[in-house]
Write a protein that holds these residues in place. Structure first.
Motif, mmCIF file in Angstrom:
data_model
loop_
_atom_site.group_PDB
_atom_site.id
_atom_site.type_symbol
_atom_site.label_atom_id
_atom_site.label_comp_id
_atom_site.label_asym_id
_atom_site.label_seq_id
_atom_site.Cartn_x
_atom_site.Cartn_y
_atom_site.Cartn_z
ATOM 1 N N ARG A 1 0.852 -1.181 0.000
ATOM 2 C CA ARG A 1 0.000 0.000 0.000
ATOM 3 C C ARG A 1 0.889 1.233 0.000
ATOM 4 O O ARG A 1 2.004 1.222 0.528
ATOM 5 C CB ARG A 1 -0.928 0.021 1.219
ATOM 6 N N PHE B 1 0.747 5.240 1.261
ATOM 7 C CA PHE B 1 -0.079 6.125 2.074
ATOM 8 C C PHE B 1 0.642 7.393 2.511
ATOM 9 O O PHE B 1 1.858 7.428 2.600
ATOM 10 C CB PHE B 1 -0.628 5.384 3.309
ATOM 11 N N GLU C 1 -3.456 8.001 8.670
ATOM 12 C CA GLU C 1 -2.872 7.446 7.448
ATOM 13 C C GLU C 1 -3.929 7.346 6.360
ATOM 14 O O GLU C 1 -4.994 6.787 6.580
ATOM 15 C CB GLU C 1 -2.305 6.052 7.736
ATOM 16 N N ASN D 1 -4.488 5.976 2.575
ATOM 17 C CA ASN D 1 -3.945 5.176 1.478
ATOM 18 C C ASN D 1 -4.239 5.826 0.144
ATOM 19 O O ASN D 1 -5.352 6.297 -0.085
ATOM 20 C CB ASN D 1 -4.562 3.780 1.487
ATOM 21 N N ILE E 1 1.907 -5.129 2.602
ATOM 22 C CA ILE E 1 0.784 -5.639 3.390
ATOM 23 C C ILE E 1 0.683 -7.158 3.258
ATOM 24 O O ILE E 1 -0.202 -7.773 3.823
ATOM 25 C CB ILE E 1 -0.551 -4.956 3.025
ATOM 26 N N ILE F 1 -6.795 -7.394 1.851
ATOM 27 C CA ILE F 1 -6.611 -6.056 2.402
ATOM 28 C C ILE F 1 -7.758 -5.744 3.367
ATOM 29 O O ILE F 1 -8.923 -5.995 3.055
ATOM 30 C CB ILE F 1 -6.565 -5.020 1.260
ATOM 31 N N ASN G 1 -8.061 -0.321 5.455
ATOM 32 C CA ASN G 1 -7.148 0.060 4.378
ATOM 33 C C ASN G 1 -7.895 0.376 3.086
ATOM 34 O O ASN G 1 -7.533 1.308 2.368
ATOM 35 C CB ASN G 1 -6.129 -1.055 4.123
ATOM 36 N N SER H 1 -9.789 3.738 3.438
ATOM 37 C CA SER H 1 -8.854 4.848 3.331
ATOM 38 C C SER H 1 -8.525 5.148 1.869
ATOM 39 O O SER H 1 -8.470 6.299 1.446
ATOM 40 C CB SER H 1 -7.600 4.500 4.125
ATOM 41 N N TYR H 2 -8.355 4.096 1.081
ATOM 42 C CA TYR H 2 -8.064 4.256 -0.343
ATOM 43 C C TYR H 2 -9.247 4.873 -1.088
ATOM 44 O O TYR H 2 -9.082 5.688 -1.986
ATOM 45 C CB TYR H 2 -7.725 2.896 -0.938
#
Lengths: 191, 191
Positions: A57, A59, A67, A69, A98, A167, A171, A174-175
DNA sequence: ATTATTTTTTGATATACATCAAATCACTTT
DNA sequence: AAAGTGATTTGATGTATATCAAAAAATAAT
């Protein structure tokens, strides 16, 4: 069957045999464990990596220490912080594994030497940047601009059907630029 | 003093004199009026343009027929739909002049010929893509991901202090991915 | 197995921005 | 100057998603 570095290189733009050999000699083969950092903020990104197997990842850490991503690379993709790599200036983002990963890497200076030395390698690098880098970022930009949270999640699922096993929800959220609560509600079909 | 094509080219990556001459011969010098379309959806983007003077906008038209600006190029910047250009596939977006423009253009096929012919031109093109294209899109991506409407507007103002005189509120709002009402409220300091 | 720790889900409320409708302002054109 | 047209502003309301708090579920450690 796992893909080889040679196959990855030749699929981008075929190189004459003796150029290919010179290029392959400048790559290192590496293995790192899950959670290892390929890049931390403040350091110039020294390498261009090719993923053989695994997941990473990218970030940023914002002012509040959260954080965020910006990207995932799963299997057979190129990995680098392009802005930091091409200008050899301090990175602003982190790149972290990851999953346990198998990688091939070439150093910035070796890449520059090869670009100057072999015309065909320069043409190869143009293809790499055009095909892998530009297309990826432009896609992502269009997604952020035109799609809502649910549509972005569905697109990610289409692209990587097994992503939920690889994932974590946090995570992925966040992406997608949404909170994990919102992603959880999308998964539950409540949105 | 207006910048020349030669100066733009040499500032990216200096070329040997005879390569430069060959390259310059493959460019055309063009002038078009405000509102002219350089590119319409469905057509492959045939050219890479360099802006000498003027302004253009890039936009998509969404399913509801609304035009959404994705980019502006003002003066001395490169102009192209990279995805369409590098793959020579139908464009999804439009590029339209928002001022009378003076441009220099090179065709895709001429570019390919020059890349194959001159090693130094391939190195020049790498710099062009790295410096102009990648940096621009990555900046924009970071803006969309991390900044709210007001911060994006202030950043745009810093970058182009005269933009409000050159580009209408509606066009700027569309680029910022907010409605023109919201931009109007931001300007009035109500947000 | 039991406990501890992390990840995911649920609920209540808040906020940024969109949408729709209408009013005002600023250019053009006559 | 008056009328017309497009650009900008204002107001009222709606919606998507954030935030905060806590519960439930899954995973890891003892």
């Amino acid at each position: 069957m796992k893909v080889t570095l040679e196959e990855i290189i030749q699929s981008i733009y075929p190189l004459p045999q003796q150029v290919l050999e010179d290029v392959l000699e400048h790559f290192q083969h590496l293995e790192y464990p899950k959670n290892y950092f390929l890049l931390k903020p403040g350091k110039p990104c020294k390498y261009l990596w090719f993923m053989i197997e695994g997941a990473v990842r990218y970030f940023y850490t914002n002012e509040q220490g959260k954080e965020i991503n910006t990207w995932f690379s799963l299997d057979t993709q190129i990995i680098t912080d392009t802005t930091s790599f091409v200008h050899q200036e301090p990175a602003q983002e982190s790149i972290q594994l990851i999953e346990n990963c198998e990688l091939c890497a070439i150093e910035y200076s070796a890449l520059q030497t090869l670009l100057q030395k072999h015309h065909s390698f320069a043409l190869w690098y143009i293809k790499l940047v055009e095909m892998h880098y530009i297309s990826q970022i432009e896609d992502r930009l269009a997604d952020l601009q035109f799609l809502d949270a649910k549509q972005r999640y569905q697109k990610l699922l289409n692209h990587y059907p097994d992503i939920t096993n690889r994932i974590s929800l946090g995570n992925i959220a966040s992406y997608l630029n949404i909170t994990q609560e919102t992603l959880s509600r999308i998964r539950a079909g409540k949105i």
